[in-house]
Design a protein around this motif. Structure first.
Motif, PDB file in Angstrom:
ATOM      1  N   GLY A  41       2.609  -8.724  -4.399  1.00 57.14           N
ATOM      2  CA  GLY A  41       2.026  -7.818  -3.415  1.00 57.14           C
ATOM      3  C   GLY A  41       0.579  -7.485  -3.743  1.00 57.14           C
ATOM      4  N   SER A  42       0.305  -7.236  -4.995  1.00 54.35           N
ATOM      5  CA  SER A  42      -1.065  -6.944  -5.421  1.00 54.35           C
ATOM      6  C   SER A  42      -1.975  -8.144  -5.177  1.00 54.35           C
ATOM      7  CB  SER A  42      -1.081  -6.561  -6.908  1.00 54.35           C
ATOM      8  OG  SER A  42      -2.395  -6.266  -7.337  1.00 54.35           O
ATOM      9  N   LYS A  43      -1.464  -9.347  -5.411  1.00 55.50           N
ATOM     10  CA  LYS A  43      -2.265 -10.554  -5.196  1.00 55.50           C
ATOM     11  C   LYS A  43      -2.586 -10.751  -3.726  1.00 55.50           C
ATOM     12  CE  LYS A  43      -0.447 -12.886  -9.289  1.00 55.50           C
ATOM     13  NZ  LYS A  43       0.481 -13.925  -9.799  1.00 55.50           N
ATOM     14  N   VAL A  44      -1.636 -10.419  -2.840  1.00 55.69           N
ATOM     15  CA  VAL A  44      -1.897 -10.516  -1.398  1.00 55.69           C
ATOM     16  C   VAL A  44      -3.048  -9.590  -1.032  1.00 55.69           C
ATOM     17  CG1 VAL A  44      -0.983 -10.062   0.908  1.00 55.69           C
ATOM     18  CG2 VAL A  44       0.463 -11.179  -0.797  1.00 55.69           C
ATOM     19  N   PHE A  82       0.826  -1.198   0.000  1.00 57.27           N
ATOM     20  CA  PHE A  82       0.000   0.000   0.000  1.00 57.27           C
ATOM     21  C   PHE A  82       0.864   1.254   0.000  1.00 57.27           C
ATOM     22  CE2 PHE A  82      -2.849   3.197   1.973  1.00 57.27           C
ATOM     23  CZ  PHE A  82      -3.837   3.178   1.006  1.00 57.27           C
ATOM     24  N   GLN A  83       1.985   1.209   0.706  1.00 59.57           N
ATOM     25  CA  GLN A  83       2.888   2.355   0.722  1.00 59.57           C
ATOM     26  C   GLN A  83       3.454   2.624  -0.672  1.00 59.57           C
ATOM     27  OE1 GLN A  83       3.373   4.449   3.298  1.00 59.57           O
ATOM     28  NE2 GLN A  83       4.536   5.701   1.844  1.00 59.57           N
ATOM     29  N   ILE A  84       3.749   1.560  -1.398  1.00 55.54           N
ATOM     30  CA  ILE A  84       4.233   1.710  -2.775  1.00 55.54           C
ATOM     31  C   ILE A  84       3.150   2.348  -3.638  1.00 55.54           C
ATOM     32  CG2 ILE A  84       4.918   0.426  -4.846  1.00 55.54           C
ATOM     33  CD1 ILE A  84       6.274  -1.589  -2.926  1.00 55.54           C
ATOM     34  N   TRP A  85       1.907   1.935  -3.438  1.00 55.00           N
ATOM     35  CA  TRP A  85       0.804   2.538  -4.179  1.00 55.00           C
ATOM     36  C   TRP A  85       0.623   4.009  -3.804  1.00 55.00           C
ATOM     37  CZ3 TRP A  85      -3.031  -2.115  -3.300  1.00 55.00           C
ATOM     38  CH2 TRP A  85      -2.742  -3.123  -4.238  1.00 55.00           C
ATOM     39  N   LEU A  86       0.812   4.321  -2.529  1.00 54.62           N
ATOM     40  CA  LEU A  86       0.706   5.712  -2.100  1.00 54.62           C
ATOM     41  C   LEU A  86       1.757   6.577  -2.787  1.00 54.62           C
ATOM     42  CD1 LEU A  86       0.123   5.552   1.780  1.00 54.62           C
ATOM     43  CD2 LEU A  86      -1.540   6.148   0.013  1.00 54.62           C
ATOM     44  N   GLU A  87       2.962   6.058  -2.871  1.00 55.53           N
ATOM     45  CA  GLU A  87       4.046   6.802  -3.525  1.00 55.53           C
ATOM     46  C   GLU A  87       3.741   7.012  -5.002  1.00 55.53           C
ATOM     47  OE1 GLU A  87       7.511   4.533  -2.654  1.00 55.53           O
ATOM     48  OE2 GLU A  87       7.493   5.041  -0.517  1.00 55.53           O
ATOM     49  N   ALA A  88       3.081   6.028  -5.614  1.00 55.12           N
ATOM     50  CA  ALA A  88       2.695   6.173  -7.023  1.00 55.12           C
ATOM     51  C   ALA A  88       1.725   7.330  -7.197  1.00 55.12           C
ATOM     52  CB  ALA A  88       2.062   4.879  -7.533  1.00 55.12           C
ATOM     53  N   ALA A  89       0.949   7.603  -6.142  1.00 55.94           N
ATOM     54  CA  ALA A  89      -0.048   8.669  -6.224  1.00 55.94           C
ATOM     55  C   ALA A  89       0.537  10.055  -6.009  1.00 55.94           C
ATOM     56  CB  ALA A  89      -1.157   8.420  -5.199  1.00 55.94           C
ATOM     57  N   GLU A  94       3.407  -0.181 -13.711  1.00 58.18           N
ATOM     58  CA  GLU A  94       4.780  -0.622 -13.480  1.00 58.18           C
ATOM     59  C   GLU A  94       4.885  -1.427 -12.182  1.00 58.18           C
ATOM     60  OE1 GLU A  94       8.483  -1.277 -14.891  1.00 58.18           O
ATOM     61  OE2 GLU A  94       6.813  -0.271 -15.888  1.00 58.18           O
ATOM     62  N   ILE A  95       4.128  -1.046 -11.169  1.00 60.92           N
ATOM     63  CA  ILE A  95       4.106  -1.806  -9.925  1.00 60.92           C
ATOM     64  C   ILE A  95       3.536  -3.204 -10.172  1.00 60.92           C
ATOM     65  CG2 ILE A  95       3.082  -1.963  -7.622  1.00 60.92           C
ATOM     66  CD1 ILE A  95       3.120   1.162  -7.641  1.00 60.92           C
ATOM     67  N   SER A  96       2.488  -3.288 -10.968  1.00 62.13           N
ATOM     68  CA  SER A  96       1.908  -4.592 -11.291  1.00 62.13           C
ATOM     69  C   SER A  96       2.905  -5.464 -12.029  1.00 62.13           C
ATOM     70  CB  SER A  96       0.640  -4.419 -12.138  1.00 62.13           C
ATOM     71  OG  SER A  96      -0.421  -3.909 -11.359  1.00 62.13           O
ATOM     72  N   ARG A  97       3.748  -4.831 -12.819  1.00 64.91           N
ATOM     73  CA  ARG A  97       4.762  -5.583 -13.549  1.00 64.91           C
ATOM     74  C   ARG A  97       5.886  -6.047 -12.624  1.00 64.91           C
ATOM     75  NH1 ARG A  97       8.659  -3.312 -18.473  1.00 64.91           N
ATOM     76  NH2 ARG A  97       9.395  -5.341 -19.152  1.00 64.91           N
TER      77      ARG A  97
END
Length: 210
Positions: free
Chosen positions: A109-112, A72-79, A101-104
């Motif tokens: 992590g996304s699956k968790v 989630f922190q990685i997703w926050l940084e993407a935002a 790019e995160i999904s790649r």
């Protein structure tokens, strides 16, 4: 000087061990879910004694929550692209690029996250009701501001965010299906670039972004 070097070396070893543990945990939780994962499985994959896991993470739940918080922190940084952009073309475009790019790079992590939410978030419900809720409200307000400035068509910001999440995270959560449809081969660099460009084009055009 020697004491400082020992302290630095100890800190580096700790960070290295934590990185190994979290990477292994992310993979095991993605494949087995919270219920099917064990500390022993994670330790074996990390190549560390099980006691090491309990030293850094006393319980499986503590380790699981850290894995979830990391993604989630990685997703926050993407935002961050939202806050630094002049408008929706730059902001949404950069956000979509980053999420793809995160999904790649980190599909496990996304699956968790997906596995947890699909089971009604038994471990991280509090996280959804606080951190995610606060983040989503902030992004929705920014999107609403762009709408009021006439930079994009009037839509429900939450629906837009849902669409972006669903589309970008699909490339992680359904990576096996994508590979099968791609002749049982992972997407190449060129295919990833094309996918990102097309996803951005479809969404931005649909929003009437100026």
């Amino acid at each position: 000087m020697a004491q400082a070097k020992r302290a630095s070396s100890k800190k580096e070893r700790r960070q290295e061990s934590e990185t190994l543990i979290l990477a292994a945990a992310e993979k095991v939780f993605a494949e087995a879910g919270y219920g099917g994962a064990t500390m022993q499985l994670i330790a074996d994959l990390a190549g560390l004694p099980k006691a090491n896991l309990h030293y850094y993470f006393p319980t499986k739940e503590a380790l699981y929550r850290q894995v979830v918080e990391n993604i989630f922190q990685i997703w926050l940084e993407a935002a961050d692209a939202f806050d630094e952009a002049d408008g929706p073309r730059e902001g949404l475009g950069a956000y979509i690029d980053a999420k793809m790019e995160i999904s790649r790079r980190q599909p496990a992590g996304s699956k968790v996250w997906a596995f947890e939410v699909m089971h009604r978030a038994p471990i991280i419900q509090d996280y959804l009701e606080t951190t995610l809720m606060e983040w989503t409200k902030g992004r929705a307000q920014l999107i609403q501001g762009w709408i009021e400035e006439g930079l994009m068509d009037p839509i429900d910001p939450q629906i837009l965010l849902n669409m972006i999440w669903a589309t970008t995270q699909h490339y992680a959560d359904f990576s096996h299906q994508i590979e099968v449809l791609n002749g049982s081969e992972p997407l190449s660099d060129a295919q990833w670039a094309a996918a990102k460009a097309d996803v951005k084009n479809i969404i931005l055009k649909g929003l009437g972004v100026k």
